[in-house]
Scaffold this active site. Structure first.
Site, PDB file in Angstrom:
ATOM      1  N   GLY A  31      12.688  -0.306   2.607  1.00  0.00           N
ATOM      2  CA  GLY A  31      13.694   0.425   3.203  1.00  0.00           C
ATOM      3  C   GLY A  31      13.156   1.916   3.261  1.00  0.00           C
ATOM      4  O   GLY A  31      12.223   2.456   2.724  1.00  0.00           O
ATOM      5  N   HIS A  37       6.362   3.907   8.141  1.00  0.00           N
ATOM      6  CA  HIS A  37       6.694   2.469   8.352  1.00  0.00           C
ATOM      7  C   HIS A  37       6.672   2.169   9.945  1.00  0.00           C
ATOM      8  O   HIS A  37       6.384   1.087  10.457  1.00  0.00           O
ATOM      9  CB  HIS A  37       8.200   2.268   7.887  1.00  0.00           C
ATOM     10  CG  HIS A  37       8.200   2.442   6.219  1.00  0.00           C
ATOM     11  ND1 HIS A  37       9.056   3.311   5.765  1.00  0.00           N
ATOM     12  CD2 HIS A  37       7.881   1.499   5.418  1.00  0.00           C
ATOM     13  CE1 HIS A  37       8.921   3.017   4.286  1.00  0.00           C
ATOM     14  NE2 HIS A  37       8.215   2.270   4.133  1.00  0.00           N
ATOM     15  N   GLU A 150      -2.162   1.941   4.012  1.00  0.00           N
ATOM     16  CA  GLU A 150      -3.146   2.220   3.230  1.00  0.00           C
ATOM     17  C   GLU A 150      -2.830   3.255   1.992  1.00  0.00           C
ATOM     18  O   GLU A 150      -3.694   3.629   1.068  1.00  0.00           O
ATOM     19  CB  GLU A 150      -4.332   2.867   3.793  1.00  0.00           C
ATOM     20  CG  GLU A 150      -5.086   1.769   4.592  1.00  0.00           C
ATOM     21  CD  GLU A 150      -6.523   2.233   5.220  1.00  0.00           C
ATOM     22  OE1 GLU A 150      -6.846   3.421   5.244  1.00  0.00           O
ATOM     23  OE2 GLU A 150      -7.302   1.328   5.665  1.00  0.00           O
ATOM     24  N   LYS A 151      -1.618   3.650   1.998  1.00  0.00           N
ATOM     25  CA  LYS A 151      -1.196   4.763   1.170  1.00  0.00           C
ATOM     26  C   LYS A 151      -1.186   3.995  -0.218  1.00  0.00           C
ATOM     27  O   LYS A 151      -1.746   4.332  -1.407  1.00  0.00           O
ATOM     28  CB  LYS A 151       0.207   5.275   1.279  1.00  0.00           C
ATOM     29  CG  LYS A 151       0.607   6.255   0.171  1.00  0.00           C
ATOM     30  CD  LYS A 151       1.796   7.060   0.127  1.00  0.00           C
ATOM     31  CE  LYS A 151       3.056   6.081  -0.076  1.00  0.00           C
ATOM     32  NZ  LYS A 151       2.998   5.885  -1.594  1.00  0.00           N
TER      33      LYS A 151
END
Ligand code: PAF
Length: 282
Positions: A31, A37, A150-151
């Site tokens: 969330g 996102h 990919e963070k």
């Protein structure tokens, strides 16, 4: 947009959609959704007919109760953002009881050593918690593809390993890091930073970008040391670790070899907000 809170209702709905020949994607989240996102959702929607976005703050991946308590929650806003994508999205937002029944504990996983590096050293049990919840979600949704940013590059590699070792049919897709205008990697944790702190935290990306420019002429040791030194007298940011590692094994590297891919990983505290980032060196 449909919102499911119970596994059996979601399972029945997805069975119906699969029966109609729909390709199903999964985007697991905790969330506090942001553009990063949404980019996962948009990638998923390009390659699939229906995207399940799970919203669940998974308690077993937090090694620190305070961090869990402070994790941002913006559920109504999350739903609006997902509606705004105008894609075929369903939300799965279960309770802790729904996901864990009586025992809120993580299973034990062996990710061939990927779990012992970097985040694994500083966040005890974190990847057992991630493995537990991601496996439950993958088993439940039986998605064709699942999308991760990919963070959290170490998490991405670990989830690929999970799928390989547990023979899960879902294909795992890694998506590029999205950044704020100043360069800070987008993260739900940024919600806890003031506008001023966000600007200050842009120093992290500026530093790792400069570190990258030293590759491959300078040794891994030198680049790591240079990066560490940039934080020594920083008035606001406190470095937790910087590591230069082989992308596939995540083991720290001493000497660069031709044909291998390397990445620099970093974790920094901005007051009590822990930020991570990484950059591909080649
Ligand atoms: O990256 C995250 O937000 C979480 O670790 C994940 C994959 C949703 C599991 O809780």
């Amino acid at each position: 947009m449909r919102v499911f809170e119970h596994k059996n209702e979601l399972r029945d709905y997805l069975d119906l959609k699969r029966g109609e020949g729909q390709r199903i994607a999964l985007v697991p989240t905790m969330g506090a959704l942001h553009a990063g996102h949404l980019s996962l959702v948009l990638n998923a929607a390009k390659e699939n007919d229906l995207t399940v976005v799970s919203i669940f703050v998974n308690p077993t991946q937090f090694d620190n109760k305070e961090d869990l308590a402070k994790y941002p929650s913006t559920f109504e806003q999350d739903l609006k953002l997902l509606e705004g994508t105008q894609k075929e999205v369903v939300v799965f937002a279960p309770s802790v009881e729904e996901m864990y029944a009586e025992e809120v504990t993580a299973g034990k996983f062996d990710f061939d050593g990927l779990e012992h590096q970097m985040e694994g050293k500083f966040r005890t049990g974190h990847f057992d918690g991630v493995g537990t919840i991601v496996k439950s979600l993958l088993d439940l949704v039986e998605a064709d593809k699942a999308y991760f940013g990919e963070k959290d590059f170490q998490q991405l590699q670990i989830i690929k390993k999970l799928v390989e070792k547990q023979h899960i049919a879902t294909e795992i897709i890694g998506c590029p890091i999205l950044r704020e205008p100043h360069g800070l990697a987008m993260s739900s944790r940024n919600e806890r930073l003031s506008e001023e702190s966000r600007k200050e935290a842009a120093f992290i990306y500026a530093t790792i970008t400069e570190a990258k420019s030293k590759f491959p002429e300078e040794s891994a040791e030198k680049i790591k040391e240079w990066t560490e030194n940039q934080f020594v007298n920083h008035p606001f940011l406190k470095l937790e670790y910087v590591e230069i590692a082989d992308e596939s094994t995540l083991r720290p590297v001493k000497k660069f070899e031709k044909g291998k891919d390397y990445r620099l990983f970093i974790a920094v505290f901005a007051n009590d907000v822990r930020l991570i980032d990484n950059i591909a060196l080649n």
